[in-house]
Motif scaffolding. Structure first.
Motif, PDB file in Angstrom:
ATOM      1  N   SER A 135      12.577  -3.813  -0.227  1.00 20.45           N
ATOM      2  CA  SER A 135      10.944  -4.036  -0.223  1.00 20.45           C
ATOM      3  C   SER A 135      10.384  -4.309   0.953  1.00 20.45           C
ATOM      4  O   SER A 135       9.219  -3.784   1.208  1.00 20.45           O
ATOM      5  N   LYS A 136      11.032  -4.961   2.022  1.00 22.29           N
ATOM      6  CA  LYS A 136      10.355  -5.110   3.410  1.00 22.29           C
ATOM      7  C   LYS A 136      10.267  -3.614   3.958  1.00 22.29           C
ATOM      8  O   LYS A 136       9.125  -3.610   4.435  1.00 22.29           O
ATOM      9  N   LEU A 137      11.318  -3.071   4.068  1.00 24.16           N
ATOM     10  CA  LEU A 137      11.115  -1.585   4.592  1.00 24.16           C
ATOM     11  C   LEU A 137       9.895  -0.791   3.969  1.00 24.16           C
ATOM     12  O   LEU A 137       9.231  -0.001   4.669  1.00 24.16           O
ATOM     13  N   ALA A 138       9.713  -0.998   2.666  1.00 23.13           N
ATOM     14  CA  ALA A 138       8.726  -0.011   2.024  1.00 23.13           C
ATOM     15  C   ALA A 138       7.159  -0.795   2.384  1.00 23.13           C
ATOM     16  O   ALA A 138       6.332  -0.005   2.679  1.00 23.13           O
ATOM     17  N   GLY A 139       7.261  -1.968   2.713  1.00 23.40           N
ATOM     18  CA  GLY A 139       6.317  -2.773   3.335  1.00 23.40           C
ATOM     19  C   GLY A 139       5.675  -2.292   4.520  1.00 23.40           C
ATOM     20  O   GLY A 139       4.409  -2.501   5.019  1.00 23.40           O
ATOM     21  N   GLN A 140       6.753  -1.837   5.324  1.00 21.02           N
ATOM     22  CA  GLN A 140       6.578  -1.351   6.632  1.00 21.02           C
ATOM     23  C   GLN A 140       6.325   0.192   6.708  1.00 21.02           C
ATOM     24  O   GLN A 140       6.173   0.980   7.834  1.00 21.02           O
ATOM     25  N   GLY A 141       6.085   0.776   5.429  1.00 24.52           N
ATOM     26  CA  GLY A 141       6.030   2.150   5.372  1.00 24.52           C
ATOM     27  C   GLY A 141       6.766   3.299   5.157  1.00 24.52           C
ATOM     28  O   GLY A 141       6.596   4.272   5.337  1.00 24.52           O
ATOM     29  N   PRO A 143       0.613  -1.216  -0.176  1.00 26.49           N
ATOM     30  CA  PRO A 143      -0.001  -0.163  -0.063  1.00 26.49           C
ATOM     31  C   PRO A 143       0.855   1.363   0.121  1.00 26.49           C
ATOM     32  O   PRO A 143       1.886   1.469   0.711  1.00 26.49           O
ATOM     33  N   ILE A 144       0.457   2.152  -0.828  1.00 34.01           N
ATOM     34  CA  ILE A 144       1.115   3.394  -0.805  1.00 34.01           C
ATOM     35  C   ILE A 144       0.385   4.473   0.075  1.00 34.01           C
ATOM     36  O   ILE A 144      -1.003   4.825  -0.402  1.00 34.01           O
ATOM     37  N   GLY A 145       1.092   5.122   0.985  1.00 37.71           N
ATOM     38  CA  GLY A 145       0.238   5.942   1.787  1.00 37.71           C
ATOM     39  C   GLY A 145       0.412   7.627   1.440  1.00 37.71           C
ATOM     40  O   GLY A 145       0.627   7.786   0.370  1.00 37.71           O
ATOM     41  N   ASP A 146       0.402   8.466   2.415  1.00 36.60           N
ATOM     42  CA  ASP A 146       0.515   9.847   2.374  1.00 36.60           C
ATOM     43  C   ASP A 146       1.938   9.977   1.929  1.00 36.60           C
ATOM     44  O   ASP A 146       2.916   9.641   2.093  1.00 36.60           O
ATOM     45  N   VAL A 147       1.990  11.319   1.408  1.00 32.00           N
ATOM     46  CA  VAL A 147       3.399  12.083   1.263  1.00 32.00           C
ATOM     47  C   VAL A 147       4.029  12.089   2.591  1.00 32.00           C
ATOM     48  O   VAL A 147       3.653  12.741   3.387  1.00 32.00           O
ATOM     49  N   VAL A 148       5.359  11.520   2.622  1.00 30.00           N
ATOM     50  CA  VAL A 148       6.100  11.900   3.740  1.00 30.00           C
ATOM     51  C   VAL A 148       7.226  12.632   3.217  1.00 30.00           C
ATOM     52  O   VAL A 148       7.795  13.379   4.388  1.00 30.00           O
ATOM     53  N   LEU A 149       7.723  13.148   2.105  1.00 28.04           N
ATOM     54  CA  LEU A 149       8.816  14.001   1.903  1.00 28.04           C
ATOM     55  C   LEU A 149       8.251  14.625   0.574  1.00 28.04           C
ATOM     56  O   LEU A 149       7.615  14.182  -0.370  1.00 28.04           O
ATOM     57  N   SER A 150       8.197  16.027   0.608  1.00 27.22           N
ATOM     58  CA  SER A 150       7.886  16.837  -0.542  1.00 27.22           C
ATOM     59  C   SER A 150       9.017  17.810  -0.635  1.00 27.22           C
ATOM     60  O   SER A 150       9.116  18.809   0.025  1.00 27.22           O
ATOM     61  N   ALA A 151       9.803  17.907  -1.893  1.00 27.57           N
ATOM     62  CA  ALA A 151      10.680  18.899  -2.251  1.00 27.57           C
ATOM     63  C   ALA A 151      10.162  19.756  -3.269  1.00 27.57           C
ATOM     64  O   ALA A 151       9.434  19.267  -4.180  1.00 27.57           O
ATOM     65  N   LYS A 152      10.099  21.047  -3.096  1.00 31.89           N
ATOM     66  CA  LYS A 152       9.658  22.096  -3.960  1.00 31.89           C
ATOM     67  C   LYS A 152      10.535  22.973  -4.422  1.00 31.89           C
ATOM     68  O   LYS A 152      11.081  23.813  -3.567  1.00 31.89           O
ATOM     69  N   ARG A 196       6.108   9.038  -1.133  1.00 33.51           N
ATOM     70  CA  ARG A 196       5.188   8.635  -0.175  1.00 33.51           C
ATOM     71  C   ARG A 196       5.492   7.502   0.699  1.00 33.51           C
ATOM     72  O   ARG A 196       6.252   6.592   0.414  1.00 33.51           O
ATOM     73  N   ALA A 197       4.921   7.259   1.940  1.00 30.93           N
ATOM     74  CA  ALA A 197       4.963   5.948   2.723  1.00 30.93           C
ATOM     75  C   ALA A 197       4.800   4.842   1.934  1.00 30.93           C
ATOM     76  O   ALA A 197       3.958   4.647   1.078  1.00 30.93           O
ATOM     77  N   GLY A 198       5.715   3.827   2.021  1.00 28.80           N
ATOM     78  CA  GLY A 198       5.668   2.600   1.454  1.00 28.80           C
ATOM     79  C   GLY A 198       6.266   2.578  -0.224  1.00 28.80           C
ATOM     80  O   GLY A 198       6.276   1.694  -1.056  1.00 28.80           O
ATOM     81  N   GLU A 199       6.279   3.855  -0.798  1.00 29.27           N
ATOM     82  CA  GLU A 199       6.934   3.872  -2.115  1.00 29.27           C
ATOM     83  C   GLU A 199       8.619   3.910  -2.164  1.00 29.27           C
ATOM     84  O   GLU A 199       9.130   4.532  -1.400  1.00 29.27           O
TER      85      GLU A 199
END
Length: 512
Positions: A458-464, A270-279, A295-298
């Motif tokens: 992949s495991k870390l991404a799965g943990q969000g 599952p891909i969650g909310d944005v955790v980091l946004s560079a602008k 995003r979390a999990g991405e």
């Protein structure tokens, strides 16, 4: 150049010059405290040939080459060079015998000029006994012209990129006019164009009757440049084959003793909310107006040619080189990341590209290197480090990454380059990051360990965890990323979703 998945064996780019064995290594054994690094191994190098040496990290490849180059002394075994028995007393003795080595970890003197590095201990002198800098420069220009290298001989080595330093190291080895040239992962920091250039040099040296031992983890390089291949595993000699007689899968099976069924174990999570946004991130003279979200999990892959600004973007996000303009938002809040310490307090971790210069503390042991980044983490309670839990977790994560070592008290300088990389990954995983930045996470790491590290990512991404992964290896970017951001000359040239991404599309954007 990168692994291409299921590439079959193809003829190498030129036939070996007939003329027997240039170098013969028989029954070589080498032990270090608690480790048998080489167990009666052998190697035969033909004149006018390129001989690839393959094996997992810790298989003994670099140890044998350091023995051949006079850096280590074997416990037993015999060596013949040009049919004559030899015993080497040190690296200078090896050079005098015509054996030169280009190390995986570059050994140039950063404060000195390019010319001074190439001719160190061989400087031309005037009739008064002083170093003739003009003559040294002329010799360097002639050498570079011969190798078609475009680097100023008077520039300080410390100001050069890793790729340029690699070309200087190669030129230095060639300058000795050696008959045996050892190359340990020579393309790890080179662009595809620079790899082609290196292969042109190698083919020219082969035509001159030189013997080249080529250590690499990149399968396509084996089939493109090598005439023969020897495989080592756990300090033992396994086999020698002509490159036309084997496939990629044959080599992997010999290297690891098992099948690697899934090099890129990317899981759909599952891909969650944005955790980091560079602008609009900008670093003057390096990159401009860089914007992206993670995003979390991405897993966001960052692709681009060496020198495109990929690593600089990562360093700015982590506060190594704070941005001149633009903003960074973490978990929906604008923050100023002015140092790595600030980044870590916000739950970020960063595995650097250059483990020797900016990663490992070479004089400390594995345990100390692993624990270096966690002193501000959850392992500190009431001002005291929870040593028992930290020690247990350090051992567990090192075992999970298959770090080859007798124990955690082993100085990290004694480990192979790939095992040093595993320790650095273990260090950052212990911080339990929410955002993990990986710059060339599998550089110099063997095929078996790559699969394990990919599985961990992949495991870390799965943990969000939100993951940013920079890689020069196209199959790695394509195989592991949910989205790919492509950078060219300090600008973002496009984004590709996993389903639409291809090597052709990435290269089009990378050279836009």
């Amino acid at each position: 150049m990168q692994d291409t998945g299921t590439m079959e064996a193809a003829p190498a780019g030129g036939a070996a010059v007939d003329g027997g064995y240039l170098l013969e290594v028989e029954n070589v054994r080498k032990e270090f405290p608690g480790v048998v690094a080489l167990d009666n191994v052998q190697l035969r190098l033909k004149r006018g040939s390129v001989h690839a040496l393959m094996g997992e990290n810790g298989a003994g490849k670099s140890t044998l080459m350091k023995i051949v180059a006079g850096i280590y002394t074997p416990d037993s075994g015999s060596f013949k060079l040009r049919g004559e028995d030899i015993k080497l007393r040190g690296p200078l003795d090896a050079l005098e015998h015509g054996i030169a080595m280009i190390h995986q970890e570059l050994n140039l003197m950063a404060p000195m000029t390019v010319a001074e590095n190439i001719w160190i201990r061989r400087e031309p002198t005037s009739r008064f006994g002083f170093i003739d800098h003009g003559e040294m420069r002329r010799k360097t220009v002639a050498l570079f012209k011969r190798l078609n290298i475009d680097i100023d001989p008077d520039i300080q080595v410390g100001t050069l990129s890793v790729a340029s330093r690699q070309m200087v190291e190669i030129a230095k080895a060639v300058s000795y006019e050696s008959d045996v040239l050892i190359m340990d992962e020579p393309t790890s920091a080179l662009t595809e164009r620079e790899v082609d250039h290196l292969f042109t040099i190698i083919r020219a040296l082969r035509e001159q009757g030189k013997g080249i031992i080529y250590i690499t983890h990149k399968m396509n390089e084996l089939f493109e440049i090598a005439d023969e291949c020897s495989v080592f595993r756990d300090g033992k000699y396994i086999a020698t084959k002509a490159s036309t007689e084997v496939t990629r899968d044959d080599i992997i099976h010999m290297m690891v003793g098992r099948e690697i069924t899934q090099m890129f174990p990317k899981e759909e999570v599952p891909i969650g909310d944005v955790v980091l946004s560079a602008k609009g991130l900008t670093l003057k003279g390096v990159f401009t107006d860089v914007s992206f979200d993670v995003r979390a999990g991405e897993i966001l892959g960052i692709a681009g040619l060496v020198g495109s600004g990929r690593s600089n973007i990562a360093e700015t996000i982590f506060g190594v080189t704070p941005a001149d303009g633009g903003t960074i938002e973490l978990f929906g809040k604008t923050v100023r990341i002015d140092s790595p310490a600030t980044a870590m307090k916000h739950g970020m971790a960063f595995l650097t590209e250059d483990r020797k210069e900016t990663g490992c503390f070479l004089l400390l042991d594995i345990q100390e290197n692993t624990q270096m980044a966690v002193l501000q983490s959850g392992y500190v309670k009431n001002g005291f480090v929870q040593q028992k839990q930290l020690g247990t977790d350090s051992v567990e994560i090192s075992q999970a990454l298959r770090v080859k070592t007798p124990d955690m008290a082993e100085p990290i300088i004694n480990l192979s380059g790939g095992n040093q990389q595993k320790v650095l990954i273990a260090r950052w995983l212990l911080t339990r990051p929410k955002i993990l930045i990986l710059d060339e996470p599998t550089r110099g790491i063997d095929v078996g360990a790559k699969a394990e590290i990919h599985r961990l990512i992949s495991k870390l991404a799965g943990q969000g965890v939100g993951v940013i992964m920079i890689s020069s290896e196209m199959p790695e970017v394509l195989g592991m990323s949910d989205r790919i951001m492509v950078v060219h000359e300090g600008r973002v040239t496009g984004f590709l979703d996993r389903a639409e991404a291809s090597q052709v599309k990435i290269m089009e954007l990378a050279s836009h």
